[in-house]
Design a protein around this motif. Structure first.
Motif, PDB file in Angstrom:
ATOM      1  N   ALA A 176      -3.103   9.148 -11.776  1.00 56.16           N
ATOM      2  CA  ALA A 176      -2.986   8.975 -10.326  1.00 56.16           C
ATOM      3  C   ALA A 176      -2.190   7.720  -9.999  1.00 56.16           C
ATOM      4  O   ALA A 176      -1.316   7.738  -9.125  1.00 56.16           O
ATOM      5  N   ILE A 177      -2.452   6.630 -10.704  1.00 60.43           N
ATOM      6  CA  ILE A 177      -1.720   5.378 -10.474  1.00 60.43           C
ATOM      7  C   ILE A 177      -0.258   5.537 -10.890  1.00 60.43           C
ATOM      8  O   ILE A 177       0.659   5.107 -10.184  1.00 60.43           O
ATOM      9  N   GLU A 178      -0.017   6.187 -12.024  1.00 57.93           N
ATOM     10  CA  GLU A 178       1.351   6.408 -12.495  1.00 57.93           C
ATOM     11  C   GLU A 178       2.136   7.310 -11.535  1.00 57.93           C
ATOM     12  O   GLU A 178       3.329   7.111 -11.330  1.00 57.93           O
ATOM     13  N   LYS A 234       0.853  -1.189   0.000  1.00 53.47           N
ATOM     14  CA  LYS A 234       0.000   0.000   0.000  1.00 53.47           C
ATOM     15  C   LYS A 234       0.884   1.233   0.000  1.00 53.47           C
ATOM     16  O   LYS A 234       1.829   1.326   0.777  1.00 53.47           O
ATOM     17  N   GLY A 235       0.600   2.180  -0.895  1.00 56.03           N
ATOM     18  CA  GLY A 235       1.429   3.374  -1.007  1.00 56.03           C
ATOM     19  C   GLY A 235       0.801   4.594  -0.364  1.00 56.03           C
ATOM     20  O   GLY A 235      -0.259   4.527   0.245  1.00 56.03           O
ATOM     21  N   LYS A 236       1.479   5.747  -0.514  1.00 57.69           N
ATOM     22  CA  LYS A 236       0.969   7.018   0.001  1.00 57.69           C
ATOM     23  C   LYS A 236      -0.103   7.547  -0.949  1.00 57.69           C
ATOM     24  O   LYS A 236      -0.061   7.316  -2.151  1.00 57.69           O
ATOM     25  N   ARG A 237      -1.031   8.284  -0.405  1.00 62.33           N
ATOM     26  CA  ARG A 237      -2.138   8.844  -1.173  1.00 62.33           C
ATOM     27  C   ARG A 237      -1.608   9.630  -2.369  1.00 62.33           C
ATOM     28  O   ARG A 237      -0.628  10.358  -2.262  1.00 62.33           O
ATOM     29  N   THR A 238      -2.284   9.493  -3.496  1.00 63.40           N
ATOM     30  CA  THR A 238      -1.846  10.116  -4.733  1.00 63.40           C
ATOM     31  C   THR A 238      -3.039  10.742  -5.448  1.00 63.40           C
ATOM     32  O   THR A 238      -4.185  10.495  -5.076  1.00 63.40           O
ATOM     33  N   PRO A 245       5.808   2.878 -10.450  1.00 67.02           N
ATOM     34  CA  PRO A 245       5.618   1.858 -11.485  1.00 67.02           C
ATOM     35  C   PRO A 245       5.051   0.527 -10.996  1.00 67.02           C
ATOM     36  O   PRO A 245       4.489  -0.226 -11.780  1.00 67.02           O
ATOM     37  N   ASP A 246       5.179   0.214  -9.713  1.00 66.05           N
ATOM     38  CA  ASP A 246       4.720  -1.079  -9.209  1.00 66.05           C
ATOM     39  C   ASP A 246       3.249  -1.093  -8.820  1.00 66.05           C
ATOM     40  O   ASP A 246       2.682  -2.152  -8.600  1.00 66.05           O
ATOM     41  N   TYR A 247       2.616   0.066  -8.709  1.00 69.11           N
ATOM     42  CA  TYR A 247       1.221   0.139  -8.281  1.00 69.11           C
ATOM     43  C   TYR A 247       0.300  -0.035  -9.477  1.00 69.11           C
ATOM     44  O   TYR A 247       0.607   0.399 -10.586  1.00 69.11           O
ATOM     45  N   ASP A 248      -0.843  -0.711  -9.228  1.00 65.45           N
ATOM     46  CA  ASP A 248      -1.750  -0.980 -10.343  1.00 65.45           C
ATOM     47  C   ASP A 248      -3.224  -0.752 -10.028  1.00 65.45           C
ATOM     48  O   ASP A 248      -4.080  -1.038 -10.850  1.00 65.45           O
ATOM     49  N   LYS A 298      -0.598  -2.483  -4.614  1.00 64.45           N
ATOM     50  CA  LYS A 298       0.090  -3.409  -5.518  1.00 64.45           C
ATOM     51  C   LYS A 298      -0.645  -4.742  -5.463  1.00 64.45           C
ATOM     52  O   LYS A 298      -0.347  -5.579  -4.607  1.00 64.45           O
ATOM     53  N   THR A 299      -1.601  -4.943  -6.335  1.00 62.50           N
ATOM     54  CA  THR A 299      -2.326  -6.212  -6.322  1.00 62.50           C
ATOM     55  C   THR A 299      -1.430  -7.360  -6.776  1.00 62.50           C
ATOM     56  O   THR A 299      -1.638  -8.497  -6.365  1.00 62.50           O
ATOM     57  N   THR A 300      -0.421  -7.074  -7.581  1.00 66.05           N
ATOM     58  CA  THR A 300       0.489  -8.133  -8.010  1.00 66.05           C
ATOM     59  C   THR A 300       1.294  -8.663  -6.826  1.00 66.05           C
ATOM     60  O   THR A 300       1.570  -9.852  -6.744  1.00 66.05           O
ATOM     61  N   LYS A 301       1.666  -7.771  -5.887  1.00 64.37           N
ATOM     62  CA  LYS A 301       2.387  -8.219  -4.683  1.00 64.37           C
ATOM     63  C   LYS A 301       1.477  -9.068  -3.806  1.00 64.37           C
ATOM     64  O   LYS A 301       1.888 -10.100  -3.282  1.00 64.37           O
ATOM     65  N   LEU A 302       0.238  -8.650  -3.657  1.00 67.50           N
ATOM     66  CA  LEU A 302      -0.717  -9.421  -2.866  1.00 67.50           C
ATOM     67  C   LEU A 302      -0.924 -10.803  -3.480  1.00 67.50           C
ATOM     68  O   LEU A 302      -0.927 -11.814  -2.791  1.00 67.50           O
ATOM     69  N   ARG A 303      -1.078 -10.858  -4.790  1.00 68.87           N
ATOM     70  CA  ARG A 303      -1.257 -12.129  -5.497  1.00 68.87           C
ATOM     71  C   ARG A 303      -0.013 -13.005  -5.342  1.00 68.87           C
ATOM     72  O   ARG A 303      -0.114 -14.204  -5.121  1.00 68.87           O
ATOM     73  N   ALA A 304       1.166 -12.403  -5.428  1.00 69.46           N
ATOM     74  CA  ALA A 304       2.409 -13.170  -5.295  1.00 69.46           C
ATOM     75  C   ALA A 304       2.578 -13.686  -3.866  1.00 69.46           C
ATOM     76  O   ALA A 304       3.012 -14.822  -3.665  1.00 69.46           O
TER      77      ALA A 304
END
Length: 133
Positions: A69-71, A44-48, A75-78, A104-110
């Motif tokens: 906003a995601i960009e 989870k990142g900082k608010r953007t 680069p790792d946030y989706d 980062k849903t990819t991190k959660l999935r991994a």
């Protein structure tokens, strides 16, 4: 005179029955209810925020504002959670502003593995359970 009146009425009728449809945005996940999601450290990142604003609001796009906003998060946030979609209008200028917390849903999935992620999604009602189909 009669021709001018007929032309005016036809023009007004055409103007009255014309319209425009624009695709605003595609959603993968959306909810107006409070959903509790637990993420591992670093997922989870900082608010953007991101925006799509133009002169006379010509060519603004909500999807572009979400993508920015995601960009802006990195680069790792989706995806974004706890998001707010705003329409801002000023004289001769307007558009969309999107704010949210990137994940980062990819991190959660991994971290959970494919089967674990599917079970997590079902437990948090992010997807329909297969027995309801």
């Amino acid at each position: 005179m009669k021709r001018l009146l007929t032309l005016g009425l036809c023009s007004a009728g055409l103007l009255f029955f014309t319209g425009c449809t624009n695709r605003i945005m595609d959603f993968t996940v959306i909810s107006s209810k409070v959903v509790t999601l637990r993420y591992e450290e670093g997922a989870k990142g900082k608010r953007t925020s991101g925006k799509s604003m133009q002169f006379f609001a010509i060519g603004v796009n909500l999807k572009a504002a979400v993508d920015k906003a995601i960009e802006n998060a990195g680069p790792d946030y989706d995806a974004l959670i706890d998001g707010v979609l705003l329409v801002k209008q000023y004289p001769f200028y307007g558009g969309y502003v999107v704010e949210g917390t990137p994940i980062k849903t990819t991190k959660l999935r991994a971290d959970l593995g494919e089967a674990g992620f599917e079970n997590y999604a079902k437990a948090h009602k992010l997807v329909e359970k297969s027995d309801k189909q």
